[in-house]
Design a protein around this motif. Sequence first.
Motif, PDB file in Angstrom:
ATOM      1  N   CYS A   1      52.003  62.538  -1.244  1.00  0.00           N
ATOM      2  CA  CYS A   1      50.546  62.630  -1.054  1.00  0.00           C
ATOM      3  C   CYS A   1      49.777  61.520  -1.757  1.00  0.00           C
ATOM      4  N   VAL A   2      50.448  60.513  -2.224  1.00  0.00           N
ATOM      5  CA  VAL A   2      49.807  59.452  -3.005  1.00  0.00           C
ATOM      6  C   VAL A   2      48.694  58.766  -2.211  1.00  0.00           C
TER       7      VAL A   2
ATOM      8  N   ASP B   1      40.197  68.367  -1.891  1.00  0.00           N
ATOM      9  CA  ASP B   1      40.759  69.521  -1.193  1.00  0.00           C
ATOM     10  C   ASP B   1      41.954  69.118  -0.339  1.00  0.00           C
ATOM     11  N   SER B   2      41.834  67.994   0.345  1.00  0.00           N
ATOM     12  CA  SER B   2      42.935  67.511   1.189  1.00  0.00           C
ATOM     13  C   SER B   2      44.155  67.178   0.339  1.00  0.00           C
ATOM     14  N   TYR B   3      43.919  66.526  -0.781  1.00  0.00           N
ATOM     15  CA  TYR B   3      45.023  66.163  -1.677  1.00  0.00           C
ATOM     16  C   TYR B   3      45.709  67.404  -2.231  1.00  0.00           C
ATOM     17  N   ASN B   4      44.913  68.379  -2.677  1.00  0.00           N
ATOM     18  CA  ASN B   4      45.497  69.607  -3.211  1.00  0.00           C
ATOM     19  C   ASN B   4      46.281  70.363  -2.145  1.00  0.00           C
ATOM     20  N   LYS B   5      45.758  70.412  -0.931  1.00  0.00           N
ATOM     21  CA  LYS B   5      46.451  71.081   0.167  1.00  0.00           C
ATOM     22  C   LYS B   5      47.752  70.362   0.481  1.00  0.00           C
ATOM     23  N   CYS B   6      47.715  69.039   0.466  1.00  0.00           N
ATOM     24  CA  CYS B   6      48.931  68.256   0.691  1.00  0.00           C
ATOM     25  C   CYS B   6      49.971  68.552  -0.380  1.00  0.00           C
TER      26      CYS B   6
ATOM     27  N   THR C   1      51.503  72.006   0.254  1.00  0.00           N
ATOM     28  CA  THR C   1      52.375  72.015   1.431  1.00  0.00           C
ATOM     29  C   THR C   1      53.685  71.286   1.157  1.00  0.00           C
ATOM     30  N   GLU C   2      53.583  70.094   0.593  1.00  0.00           N
ATOM     31  CA  GLU C   2      54.788  69.298   0.340  1.00  0.00           C
ATOM     32  C   GLU C   2      55.692  69.943  -0.709  1.00  0.00           C
ATOM     33  N   ALA C   3      55.101  70.499  -1.749  1.00  0.00           N
ATOM     34  CA  ALA C   3      55.918  71.175  -2.775  1.00  0.00           C
ATOM     35  C   ALA C   3      56.634  72.374  -2.174  1.00  0.00           C
ATOM     36  N   ALA C   4      55.942  73.110  -1.316  1.00  0.00           N
ATOM     37  CA  ALA C   4      56.576  74.261  -0.667  1.00  0.00           C
ATOM     38  C   ALA C   4      57.726  73.816   0.216  1.00  0.00           C
TER      39      ALA C   4
ATOM     40  N   GLU D   1      56.885  66.718  -8.205  1.00  0.00           N
ATOM     41  CA  GLU D   1      57.010  65.267  -8.313  1.00  0.00           C
ATOM     42  C   GLU D   1      57.134  64.640  -6.921  1.00  0.00           C
ATOM     43  N   LYS D   2      57.975  65.214  -6.082  1.00  0.00           N
ATOM     44  CA  LYS D   2      58.157  64.697  -4.728  1.00  0.00           C
ATOM     45  C   LYS D   2      56.893  64.880  -3.892  1.00  0.00           C
TER      46      LYS D   2
END
Length: 68
Positions: free
Chosen positions: A64-65, A32-37, A40-43, A58-59
């Motif tokens: 979020c790696v 869940d944390s990874y998906n949320k990250c 957020t980052e893609a947005a 991609e970015k």
Amino acid sequence: MKLRTLTIFAIACAFILTGCGASSDGGATDTDSYNKCLETEAAKWLDETGSNLDYANEKAAEACVDLQ
């Protein structure tokens, strides 16, 4: 005979894809944390740069790696 083989294969695939329910609650939280990250980052990339969705995803994956 083919129907039985196909049924067994489908059940095995279902267990493999769902992880057989073996993941703990911590695994769900990490996912869940990874998906949320990623969201957020893609947005952020889409808003800040006006880039395309593939580039933003991609970015976001790069950012979020550590959560993966």
